[in-house]
Design a protein around this motif. Sequence first.
Motif, PDB file in Angstrom:
ATOM      1  N   GLU A 323       0.827  -1.218   0.000  1.00 16.66           N
ATOM      2  CA  GLU A 323       0.000   0.000   0.000  1.00 16.66           C
ATOM      3  C   GLU A 323       0.855   1.260   0.000  1.00 16.66           C
ATOM      4  OE1 GLU A 323      -2.582  -0.559   3.357  1.00 16.66           O
ATOM      5  OE2 GLU A 323      -3.522  -2.334   2.460  1.00 16.66           O
ATOM      6  N   ASP A 324       2.101   1.154   0.506  1.00 16.18           N
ATOM      7  CA  ASP A 324       3.002   2.310   0.517  1.00 16.18           C
ATOM      8  C   ASP A 324       3.943   2.330  -0.681  1.00 16.18           C
ATOM      9  OD1 ASP A 324       1.967   3.390   2.804  1.00 16.18           O
ATOM     10  OD2 ASP A 324       3.445   2.474   4.150  1.00 16.18           O
ATOM     11  N   ALA A 325       3.838   1.328  -1.572  1.00 14.02           N
ATOM     12  CA  ALA A 325       4.665   1.254  -2.784  1.00 14.02           C
ATOM     13  C   ALA A 325       6.143   1.499  -2.486  1.00 14.02           C
ATOM     14  CB  ALA A 325       4.164   2.249  -3.830  1.00 14.02           C
ATOM     15  N   PRO A 326       6.775   0.649  -1.664  1.00 14.94           N
ATOM     16  CA  PRO A 326       8.198   0.855  -1.352  1.00 14.94           C
ATOM     17  C   PRO A 326       9.069   0.655  -2.584  1.00 14.94           C
ATOM     18  CG  PRO A 326       7.466  -1.302  -0.580  1.00 14.94           C
ATOM     19  CD  PRO A 326       6.237  -0.571  -1.034  1.00 14.94           C
ATOM     20  N   ASP A 327      10.279   1.180  -2.520  1.00 14.42           N
ATOM     21  CA  ASP A 327      11.208   1.021  -3.634  1.00 14.42           C
ATOM     22  C   ASP A 327      11.637  -0.435  -3.792  1.00 14.42           C
ATOM     23  OD1 ASP A 327      11.535   3.820  -4.512  1.00 14.42           O
ATOM     24  OD2 ASP A 327      12.328   4.105  -2.497  1.00 14.42           O
ATOM     25  N   LEU A 328      11.679  -1.164  -2.682  1.00 15.44           N
ATOM     26  CA  LEU A 328      11.989  -2.588  -2.740  1.00 15.44           C
ATOM     27  C   LEU A 328      11.229  -3.302  -1.633  1.00 15.44           C
ATOM     28  CD1 LEU A 328      13.627  -4.952  -3.962  1.00 15.44           C
ATOM     29  CD2 LEU A 328      15.442  -4.422  -2.316  1.00 15.44           C
ATOM     30  N   MET A 329      10.552  -4.386  -1.997  1.00 16.81           N
ATOM     31  CA  MET A 329       9.824  -5.222  -1.044  1.00 16.81           C
ATOM     32  C   MET A 329      10.489  -6.597  -1.027  1.00 16.81           C
ATOM     33  SD  MET A 329       6.596  -5.471   0.633  1.00 16.81           S
ATOM     34  CE  MET A 329       5.222  -4.956  -0.385  1.00 16.81           C
ATOM     35  N   VAL A 330      10.794  -7.069   0.177  1.00 16.34           N
ATOM     36  CA  VAL A 330      11.472  -8.352   0.332  1.00 16.34           C
ATOM     37  C   VAL A 330      10.695  -9.203   1.331  1.00 16.34           C
ATOM     38  CG1 VAL A 330      13.618  -9.526   0.985  1.00 16.34           C
ATOM     39  CG2 VAL A 330      13.707  -7.236  -0.047  1.00 16.34           C
ATOM     40  N   SER A 331      10.450 -10.462   0.968  1.00 17.77           N
ATOM     41  CA  SER A 331       9.902 -11.408   1.944  1.00 17.77           C
ATOM     42  C   SER A 331      10.911 -12.518   2.156  1.00 17.77           C
ATOM     43  CB  SER A 331       8.560 -11.980   1.476  1.00 17.77           C
ATOM     44  OG  SER A 331       8.670 -12.654   0.238  1.00 17.77           O
ATOM     45  N   MET A 332      10.992 -12.983   3.391  1.00 15.53           N
ATOM     46  CA  MET A 332      11.847 -14.108   3.750  1.00 15.53           C
ATOM     47  C   MET A 332      11.021 -15.096   4.541  1.00 15.53           C
ATOM     48  SD  MET A 332      15.600 -12.626   4.702  1.00 15.53           S
ATOM     49  CE  MET A 332      16.722 -12.146   3.393  1.00 15.53           C
ATOM     50  N   ALA A 333      11.107 -16.370   4.154  1.00 12.65           N
ATOM     51  CA  ALA A 333      10.260 -17.367   4.802  1.00 12.65           C
ATOM     52  C   ALA A 333      10.864 -18.749   4.679  1.00 12.65           C
ATOM     53  CB  ALA A 333       8.856 -17.358   4.168  1.00 12.65           C
ATOM     54  N   THR A 334      10.718 -19.530   5.728  1.00 13.79           N
ATOM     55  CA  THR A 334      10.964 -20.974   5.650  1.00 13.79           C
ATOM     56  C   THR A 334       9.681 -21.564   5.080  1.00 13.79           C
ATOM     57  OG1 THR A 334      10.228 -21.135   7.954  1.00 13.79           O
ATOM     58  CG2 THR A 334      12.587 -21.018   7.577  1.00 13.79           C
ATOM     59  N   LEU A 335       9.527 -21.472   3.758  1.00 13.11           N
ATOM     60  CA  LEU A 335       8.198 -21.633   3.177  1.00 13.11           C
ATOM     61  C   LEU A 335       7.910 -23.027   2.650  1.00 13.11           C
ATOM     62  CD1 LEU A 335       5.888 -19.576   2.973  1.00 13.11           C
ATOM     63  CD2 LEU A 335       6.429 -19.346   0.559  1.00 13.11           C
ATOM     64  N   THR A 336       8.825 -23.628   1.893  1.00 12.07           N
ATOM     65  CA  THR A 336       8.469 -24.890   1.244  1.00 12.07           C
ATOM     66  C   THR A 336       9.583 -25.919   1.340  1.00 12.07           C
ATOM     67  OG1 THR A 336       9.351 -24.390  -0.971  1.00 12.07           O
ATOM     68  CG2 THR A 336       7.131 -23.587  -0.460  1.00 12.07           C
ATOM     69  N   GLY A 337       9.195 -27.176   1.534  1.00 10.98           N
ATOM     70  CA  GLY A 337      10.147 -28.271   1.435  1.00 10.98           C
ATOM     71  C   GLY A 337      10.669 -28.439   0.025  1.00 10.98           C
ATOM     72  N   ALA A 338       9.884 -28.005  -0.958  1.00  9.97           N
ATOM     73  CA  ALA A 338      10.312 -28.127  -2.358  1.00  9.97           C
ATOM     74  C   ALA A 338      11.607 -27.372  -2.612  1.00  9.97           C
ATOM     75  CB  ALA A 338       9.211 -27.609  -3.280  1.00  9.97           C
ATOM     76  N   ALA A 339      11.788 -26.217  -1.969  1.00 11.21           N
ATOM     77  CA  ALA A 339      13.015 -25.448  -2.152  1.00 11.21           C
ATOM     78  C   ALA A 339      14.212 -26.216  -1.600  1.00 11.21           C
ATOM     79  CB  ALA A 339      12.897 -24.089  -1.474  1.00 11.21           C
TER      80      ALA A 339
END
Length: 457
Positions: A323-339
Amino acid sequence: MTFADPDGDAITLHVIAQDDLDRWLDGQPARVANWVRASGFTARLGGALPVPDDAGGIALALAGYGTAEARARGRFHLAGCAAALPEGVYRLAGLPADRAEEEALGWLLGGYVFDRYADQTRPKARLIAPEGVDAARLEAIAAGEALTRDLINTPASDMGPTDLEAACGALASAHGARMEVIRGEALLDRNFPLIHAVGRAAADAPRLIDITWGDSGPTLTLAGKGVCFDTGGLNLKPGGSMALMKKDMGGAATVLGLAHMIMALDLPLRLRVLIPAVENAVAGNSFRPGDILTARNGKTVEINNTDAEGRLVLADALALGAEDAPDLMVSMATLTGAARVAVGPDLAPYYCDDANVVAALEAGAAEAADPVWRLPFHAPYEAMIEPGIADLDNAPKGGFAGSVTAALFLRRFAGGANYLHFDIYGWNPTPAPARPKGGVGMGARALLAALPRALKL
């Protein structure tokens, strides 16, 4: 995890490659050369040897630097030597200047121990920062990494959403940052329905933690998955798969470690950190397979597996950040076993379509000895996350491209093309130089090194 005072007495630690050992010995007094040869020191990678003086102390020490081929197969080689050296303060000699920063940082990282619950043996060899190395910067990076490791290593009994909030508060207070927290039913009032749905069954209320710092410069938003323990919900994990789920907040931990580095180094940017902190528990009010939930940005999500909850809590956080339209958005997650199946535990896979950010990150990863690997936002797979009955499917059937489809799911909430997503493991399964078994940051140092190029700081 700091360097030793450079003004005191120090033992010279000679860094010697295998093919240079004979030449080095030819230039030494007979007493030293005979001792080294009699000790069987071969300068193999990770080997260390103290050389005594006439009084029984240490006159000097040697650190094996192996062969170029052996060094190419790993990193932080002197950290292994540090663990084998006796107590003392050491000053490096013979280390190539282009390896000084990596090896000095590795030495600091190798000094980490997790001793909250039991005494641990700390390395006793301390290092004077090599000439030309920015010691304060490396100490800030090591401190950020130690924070990440501590948070991941702490079990959920002491690292639930309330505890994670307290850790965020301590970090914000240390750096003069601002923090807002939205908890429990207030999440519904403030339109964070997915965070609430995932965490509502736990005794420790779900919450969104929002930290802001800096008043000028480009804008950077970091979102970290803060699932403090993941039972799998009603799609309950088997016991073996649940054993390491204290690390399912590894994305949040890594983001917080990176935030410490950014703030401690006073980078000229405006930072926002978003942590959806929840526990995915089982109770009468757990969200269910087959439920259709509406996210903050209005998109509907069919729940086909309650164990694919990380992307749900991140979706609301990313929608807020966008909503604030940042210059860079980063997400970090222990998300998937596939990775993990794709690249193993030592690489941080990432997704990004911004060529400038990709180039900066690849260069930063090499500089920081923090390896990353790019995976694709493969557009033809978009159909796999569209179930028809709702806008999105949180767990497409078939098992194909699980990390890619999760990344595509998150991109639907992150806004523009300036989005970077890390699907990390957050755990070192076997000890390695500078990386003891346990929680570990992945991608943070690479991103820190990339920010000046990516954001034109």
